[in-house]
Scaffold this motif. Structure first.
Motif, PDB file in Angstrom:
ATOM      1  N   GLY A   1       2.389 -15.190  -7.837  1.00 14.10           N
ATOM      2  CA  GLY A   1       2.861 -15.210  -6.471  1.00 14.10           C
ATOM      3  C   GLY A   1       1.752 -14.864  -5.490  1.00 14.10           C
ATOM      4  O   GLY A   1       0.815 -14.123  -5.812  1.00 14.10           O
ATOM      5  N   TYR A   2       1.855 -15.426  -4.284  1.00 14.59           N
ATOM      6  CA  TYR A   2       0.892 -15.147  -3.215  1.00 14.59           C
ATOM      7  C   TYR A   2       1.656 -14.953  -1.919  1.00 14.59           C
ATOM      8  O   TYR A   2       2.594 -15.687  -1.618  1.00 14.59           O
ATOM      9  CB  TYR A   2      -0.107 -16.290  -3.070  1.00 14.59           C
ATOM     10  CG  TYR A   2      -1.122 -16.040  -1.962  1.00 14.59           C
ATOM     11  CD1 TYR A   2      -2.176 -15.141  -2.156  1.00 14.59           C
ATOM     12  CD2 TYR A   2      -1.014 -16.679  -0.733  1.00 14.59           C
ATOM     13  CE1 TYR A   2      -3.103 -14.900  -1.149  1.00 14.59           C
ATOM     14  CE2 TYR A   2      -1.936 -16.458   0.275  1.00 14.59           C
ATOM     15  CZ  TYR A   2      -2.982 -15.559   0.073  1.00 14.59           C
ATOM     16  OH  TYR A   2      -3.878 -15.322   1.068  1.00 14.59           O
ATOM     17  N   GLN A   3       1.241 -13.945  -1.155  1.00 15.95           N
ATOM     18  CA  GLN A   3       1.914 -13.658   0.113  1.00 15.95           C
ATOM     19  C   GLN A   3       0.898 -13.301   1.186  1.00 15.95           C
ATOM     20  O   GLN A   3      -0.058 -12.567   0.937  1.00 15.95           O
ATOM     21  CB  GLN A   3       2.889 -12.495  -0.042  1.00 15.95           C
ATOM     22  CG  GLN A   3       3.510 -12.035   1.286  1.00 15.95           C
ATOM     23  CD  GLN A   3       4.570 -10.972   1.091  1.00 15.95           C
ATOM     24  OE1 GLN A   3       5.634 -11.267   0.569  1.00 15.95           O
ATOM     25  NE2 GLN A   3       4.280  -9.747   1.495  1.00 15.95           N
TER      26      GLN A   3
ATOM     27  N   LEU B   1      -1.845  -8.408   5.725  1.00 19.83           N
ATOM     28  CA  LEU B   1      -1.910  -8.281   4.270  1.00 19.83           C
ATOM     29  C   LEU B   1      -2.005  -9.651   3.613  1.00 19.83           C
ATOM     30  O   LEU B   1      -1.314 -10.596   4.031  1.00 19.83           O
ATOM     31  CB  LEU B   1      -0.668  -7.571   3.734  1.00 19.83           C
ATOM     32  CG  LEU B   1      -0.341  -6.196   4.314  1.00 19.83           C
ATOM     33  CD1 LEU B   1       0.999  -5.712   3.787  1.00 19.83           C
ATOM     34  CD2 LEU B   1      -1.433  -5.203   3.984  1.00 19.83           C
ATOM     35  N   LYS B   2      -2.828  -9.738   2.581  1.00 22.87           N
ATOM     36  CA  LYS B   2      -2.915 -10.942   1.756  1.00 22.87           C
ATOM     37  C   LYS B   2      -2.918 -10.485   0.306  1.00 22.87           C
ATOM     38  O   LYS B   2      -3.862  -9.822  -0.137  1.00 22.87           O
ATOM     39  CB  LYS B   2      -4.173 -11.741   2.082  1.00 22.87           C
ATOM     40  CG  LYS B   2      -4.191 -12.267   3.516  1.00 22.87           C
ATOM     41  CD  LYS B   2      -5.457 -13.054   3.815  1.00 22.87           C
ATOM     42  CE  LYS B   2      -5.437 -13.563   5.256  1.00 22.87           C
ATOM     43  NZ  LYS B   2      -6.672 -14.346   5.575  1.00 22.87           N
ATOM     44  N   THR B   3      -1.878 -10.844  -0.434  1.00 21.24           N
ATOM     45  CA  THR B   3      -1.675 -10.287  -1.774  1.00 21.24           C
ATOM     46  C   THR B   3      -1.461 -11.388  -2.798  1.00 21.24           C
ATOM     47  O   THR B   3      -0.656 -12.290  -2.596  1.00 21.24           O
ATOM     48  CB  THR B   3      -0.451  -9.352  -1.777  1.00 21.24           C
ATOM     49  OG1 THR B   3      -0.587  -8.395  -0.738  1.00 21.24           O
ATOM     50  CG2 THR B   3      -0.325  -8.647  -3.112  1.00 21.24           C
ATOM     51  N   LEU B   4      -2.208 -11.279  -3.892  1.00 22.20           N
ATOM     52  CA  LEU B   4      -2.054 -12.173  -5.042  1.00 22.20           C
ATOM     53  C   LEU B   4      -1.583 -11.332  -6.217  1.00 22.20           C
ATOM     54  O   LEU B   4      -2.161 -10.282  -6.515  1.00 22.20           O
ATOM     55  CB  LEU B   4      -3.386 -12.846  -5.377  1.00 22.20           C
ATOM     56  CG  LEU B   4      -3.430 -13.674  -6.668  1.00 22.20           C
ATOM     57  CD1 LEU B   4      -2.540 -14.903  -6.549  1.00 22.20           C
ATOM     58  CD2 LEU B   4      -4.871 -14.075  -6.998  1.00 22.20           C
ATOM     59  N   LEU B   5      -0.531 -11.787  -6.896  1.00 21.55           N
ATOM     60  CA  LEU B   5       0.028 -11.056  -8.030  1.00 21.55           C
ATOM     61  C   LEU B   5       0.295 -12.020  -9.175  1.00 21.55           C
ATOM     62  O   LEU B   5       0.888 -13.088  -8.976  1.00 21.55           O
ATOM     63  CB  LEU B   5       1.330 -10.359  -7.627  1.00 21.55           C
ATOM     64  CG  LEU B   5       2.109  -9.657  -8.744  1.00 21.55           C
ATOM     65  CD1 LEU B   5       1.328  -8.442  -9.251  1.00 21.55           C
ATOM     66  CD2 LEU B   5       3.490  -9.239  -8.261  1.00 21.55           C
ATOM     67  N   ALA B   6      -0.139 -11.646 -10.373  1.00 22.94           N
ATOM     68  CA  ALA B   6       0.149 -12.431 -11.579  1.00 22.94           C
ATOM     69  C   ALA B   6       0.610 -11.480 -12.673  1.00 22.94           C
ATOM     70  O   ALA B   6       0.000 -10.427 -12.888  1.00 22.94           O
ATOM     71  CB  ALA B   6      -1.093 -13.202 -12.035  1.00 22.94           C
ATOM     72  N   THR B   7       1.703 -11.818 -13.341  1.00 25.70           N
ATOM     73  CA  THR B   7       2.228 -10.984 -14.424  1.00 25.70           C
ATOM     74  C   THR B   7       2.599 -11.861 -15.616  1.00 25.70           C
ATOM     75  O   THR B   7       3.020 -13.015 -15.457  1.00 25.70           O
ATOM     76  CB  THR B   7       3.484 -10.196 -13.983  1.00 25.70           C
ATOM     77  OG1 THR B   7       4.599 -11.089 -13.871  1.00 25.70           O
ATOM     78  CG2 THR B   7       3.266  -9.503 -12.660  1.00 25.70           C
TER      79      THR B   7
ATOM     80  N   ARG C   1      -3.395  -7.722  -9.765  1.00 24.09           N
ATOM     81  CA  ARG C   1      -3.067  -7.843  -8.347  1.00 24.09           C
ATOM     82  C   ARG C   1      -4.299  -7.600  -7.498  1.00 24.09           C
ATOM     83  O   ARG C   1      -5.067  -6.652  -7.757  1.00 24.09           O
ATOM     84  CB  ARG C   1      -2.000  -6.831  -7.925  1.00 24.09           C
ATOM     85  CG  ARG C   1      -1.457  -7.157  -6.517  1.00 24.09           C
ATOM     86  CD  ARG C   1      -0.634  -6.033  -5.929  1.00 24.09           C
ATOM     87  NE  ARG C   1      -1.453  -4.856  -5.751  1.00 24.09           N
ATOM     88  CZ  ARG C   1      -1.053  -3.634  -6.095  1.00 24.09           C
ATOM     89  NH1 ARG C   1       0.112  -3.456  -6.655  1.00 24.09           N
ATOM     90  NH2 ARG C   1      -1.841  -2.597  -5.895  1.00 24.09           N
ATOM     91  N   ARG C   2      -4.498  -8.459  -6.517  1.00 23.50           N
ATOM     92  CA  ARG C   2      -5.529  -8.256  -5.502  1.00 23.50           C
ATOM     93  C   ARG C   2      -4.831  -8.152  -4.153  1.00 23.50           C
ATOM     94  O   ARG C   2      -4.032  -9.012  -3.786  1.00 23.50           O
ATOM     95  CB  ARG C   2      -6.506  -9.432  -5.481  1.00 23.50           C
ATOM     96  CG  ARG C   2      -7.688  -9.214  -4.518  1.00 23.50           C
ATOM     97  CD  ARG C   2      -8.360 -10.514  -4.161  1.00 23.50           C
ATOM     98  NE  ARG C   2      -7.460 -11.358  -3.374  1.00 23.50           N
ATOM     99  CZ  ARG C   2      -7.441 -12.682  -3.421  1.00 23.50           C
ATOM    100  NH1 ARG C   2      -8.235 -13.322  -4.255  1.00 23.50           N
ATOM    101  NH2 ARG C   2      -6.597 -13.382  -2.679  1.00 23.50           N
ATOM    102  N   ASN C   3      -5.135  -7.096  -3.425  1.00 28.42           N
ATOM    103  CA  ASN C   3      -4.502  -6.883  -2.130  1.00 28.42           C
ATOM    104  C   ASN C   3      -5.569  -6.671  -1.064  1.00 28.42           C
ATOM    105  O   ASN C   3      -6.407  -5.769  -1.182  1.00 28.42           O
ATOM    106  CB  ASN C   3      -3.574  -5.665  -2.175  1.00 28.42           C
ATOM    107  CG  ASN C   3      -2.854  -5.476  -0.850  1.00 28.42           C
ATOM    108  OD1 ASN C   3      -2.053  -6.310  -0.448  1.00 28.42           O
ATOM    109  ND2 ASN C   3      -3.143  -4.388  -0.164  1.00 28.42           N
TER     110      ASN C   3
ATOM    111  N   GLY D   1      -3.369  -3.972 -15.116  1.00 28.91           N
ATOM    112  CA  GLY D   1      -2.588  -3.049 -15.931  1.00 28.91           C
ATOM    113  C   GLY D   1      -1.937  -3.746 -17.113  1.00 28.91           C
ATOM    114  O   GLY D   1      -1.740  -4.962 -17.107  1.00 28.91           O
ATOM    115  N   ALA D   2      -1.614  -2.964 -18.126  1.00 27.63           N
ATOM    116  CA  ALA D   2      -0.912  -3.477 -19.306  1.00 27.63           C
ATOM    117  C   ALA D   2      -0.051  -2.356 -19.870  1.00 27.63           C
ATOM    118  O   ALA D   2      -0.356  -1.168 -19.695  1.00 27.63           O
ATOM    119  CB  ALA D   2      -1.895  -3.976 -20.355  1.00 27.63           C
ATOM    120  N   ALA D   3       1.028  -2.731 -20.533  1.00 29.05           N
ATOM    121  CA  ALA D   3       1.941  -1.728 -21.094  1.00 29.05           C
ATOM    122  C   ALA D   3       2.679  -2.312 -22.283  1.00 29.05           C
ATOM    123  O   ALA D   3       2.823  -3.540 -22.421  1.00 29.05           O
ATOM    124  CB  ALA D   3       2.949  -1.259 -20.046  1.00 29.05           C
ATOM    125  N   VAL D   4       3.137  -1.413 -23.143  1.00 32.35           N
ATOM    126  CA  VAL D   4       4.000  -1.780 -24.251  1.00 32.35           C
ATOM    127  C   VAL D   4       5.133  -0.772 -24.291  1.00 32.35           C
ATOM    128  O   VAL D   4       4.932   0.426 -24.079  1.00 32.35           O
ATOM    129  CB  VAL D   4       3.228  -1.808 -25.592  1.00 32.35           C
ATOM    130  CG1 VAL D   4       2.571  -0.473 -25.880  1.00 32.35           C
ATOM    131  CG2 VAL D   4       4.151  -2.207 -26.736  1.00 32.35           C
TER     132      VAL D   4
END
Length: 475
Positions: free
Chosen positions: A82-84, A105-111, A131-133, A159-162
């Protein structure tokens, strides 16, 4: 874990140019619904703009996002990108000095998220995100600026998680492990001890249950979380809960819990100039710790479902933004706060209507460790009494009315000069979903129905009454 529905949380947090807060993103939703079939694609675009309900309170937003999902058997994989872009202005947005502030604000998010359910409550879930903000703040949006903007910040977060829940005979084991790395480039947040950091957290909480003579279940959870960072010391946080559960009783669940958690301060608090400027930082700020004792119950009586809890929370070294007379800035100060509270919620549904009622009581006892503080923007900005009432009425099979209300008696605050300490805030909305056009929704909503000028954040002007129309179509 993380999913496409988490975007609103992540992008909303991006409004703080001190991002990250040192806490891992718990706002990501679990159990993402399947799009249908083994493979699905979900694409969305949104645009919003307004002149605002007060002068210099305008905004412009564009957002696009896509989700690709592969689901087969008990496994599901989701990729979200997503990009906003969002510009918004508001007088006194962060400072009480009558300035037309703004943020861009300019935000890029990938999950990426993968979950496997083994049945019987056992599962394992893995996720990662990037994420880059970019954040360009202006104290006076109309003042000329040179090629280097005075409050320009870019953060990168990876980030990463289990997470897993597995059975080991009479014992269930709940596990979660997380890692996060962030980096800050800024034209003003340059005074702190560091601009990159790595954080890790591991939590293991075993769980066991016993059947009592009356058929109720006694459930015991006891474990701990371990937090560490390359920039500060580590911490061990105990977690404990004992609960009595019985589906046939009026009080279906009664519990007592103790939980401790820690987090690191924001880059805004760490890296702002401690001696000058609009935002005065605290480079010595360290790990913040919260300890929470809670007792509560939930159940059903006469068709009403209810939840109630009483708690005592102790925050140590919490970073708060404060105001002092004669100082043209807001300052980051450590505060120890003891909070005592009661929360209750009751709800009931009928064929044509739903009702939700709530009440919260809070009191706080702060200690700013000798710092000169006359008012608090956040830690001591709270409602001593807060009543909520929500009503949903299904007028027809296609037409729904929603009426939301919050009445509050706010704790006194020197910064709150308009609107007083008592307020009733309401919104009224009407939504039309025609059966002949599945996926179409037309709605109208009035926010701040009574045109209250109560300042939710002290010194920040309230949004006045607004009436908006919305058209949405999902396919």
């Amino acid at each position: 874990m993380w999913s496409w529905r988490s975007t609103g949380y992540a992008l909303a947090r991006a409004g703080e140019y001190g991002l990250l807060e040192g806490e891992f993103y718990q706002g990501y939703t679990k159990d993402v619904p399947r799009l249908g079939g083994e493979f699905g694609v979900d694409v969305a675009w949104a645009h919003s703009e307004s002149n605002g309900s007060i002068p210099n309170g305008d905004h412009l937003l564009n957002r696009a996002n896509a989700r690709i999902q592969f689901a087969r058997g008990k496994a599901q994989t989701d990729l979200f990108i997503g990009y906003q872009e969002k510009f918004f202005g508001w007088p006194n947005l962060y400072t009480p000095f009558n300035s037309p502030e703004s943020e861009n604000l300019k935000t890029l998010l990938a999950t990426l998220n993968h979950r496997v359910d083994f049945g019987g409550g056992e599962f394992v879930e893995l996720g990662a995100y990037y994420r880059r903000n970019r954040d360009d703040y202006a104290f006076n949006r109309f003042a000329p600026v040179g090629p280097v903007h005075p409050f320009n910040h870019t953060t990168w977060v990876e980030g990463a998680a289990v997470e897993a829940r597995r059975n080991a005979g009479d014992l269930w084991v709940n596990f979660r492990g997380e890692m996060l790395a962030d980096e800050l480039h800024s034209t003003s947040l340059t005074y702190g001890p560091y601009h990159t950091r790595t954080m890790a957290k591991i939590a293991v909480v075993p769980e066991r249950s016993w059947t009592l003579d009356d058929g109720a279940q006694l459930v015991l959870k006891a474990g701990a979380a371990y937090d560490d960072s390359n920039r500060t010391g580590s911490a061990v946080s105990p977690i404990f809960e004992v609960a009595r559960e019985q589906a046939t009783a009026a009080a279906q669940r009664i519990y007592f819990s103790y939980a401790q958690s820690t987090q690191l301060p924001t880059y805004t608090a760490l890296d702002s100039n401690p001696a000058a400027g609009l935002f005065r930082g605290n480079p010595t700020a360290g790990r913040q710790t919260t300890r929470n004792f809670e007792v509560g119950a939930s159940g059903t009586v006469a068709g009403w479902t209810a939840q109630a809890a009483a708690f005592y929370r102790r925050d140590d070294a919490l970073v708060d933004w404060t105001f002092t007379r004669g100082v043209t800035a807001r300052s980051a100060n450590a505060v120890d706060v003891a909070t005592t509270g009661i929360e209750t919620v009751v709800r009931r549904s009928w064929r044509l209507a739903d009702v939700v009622l709530g009440y919260t009581w809070l009191t706080k006892d702060p200690d700013y460790r000798g710092a000169a503080v006359d008012a608090s923007f956040y830690a001591l900005n709270y409602a001593r009494h807060r009543f909520t009432a929500a009503l949903v009425v299904r007028l027809t099979s296609e037409l729904t009315l929603r009426f939301d209300n919050a009445a509050r008696v706010q704790a006194a605050n020197l910064l709150r000069t308009v609107g007083g300490d008592r307020a009733l805030i309401s919104s009224l909305g009407l939504a039309y979903r025609p059966r002949a056009a599945r996926g179409l929704e037309i709605s109208v909503q009035a926010d701040n129905l009574w045109d209250s000028d109560f300042q939710d954040v002290p010194a920040v002007p309230a949004a006045r009454r607004q009436v908006s129309a919305r058209l949405a179509y999902v396919w």
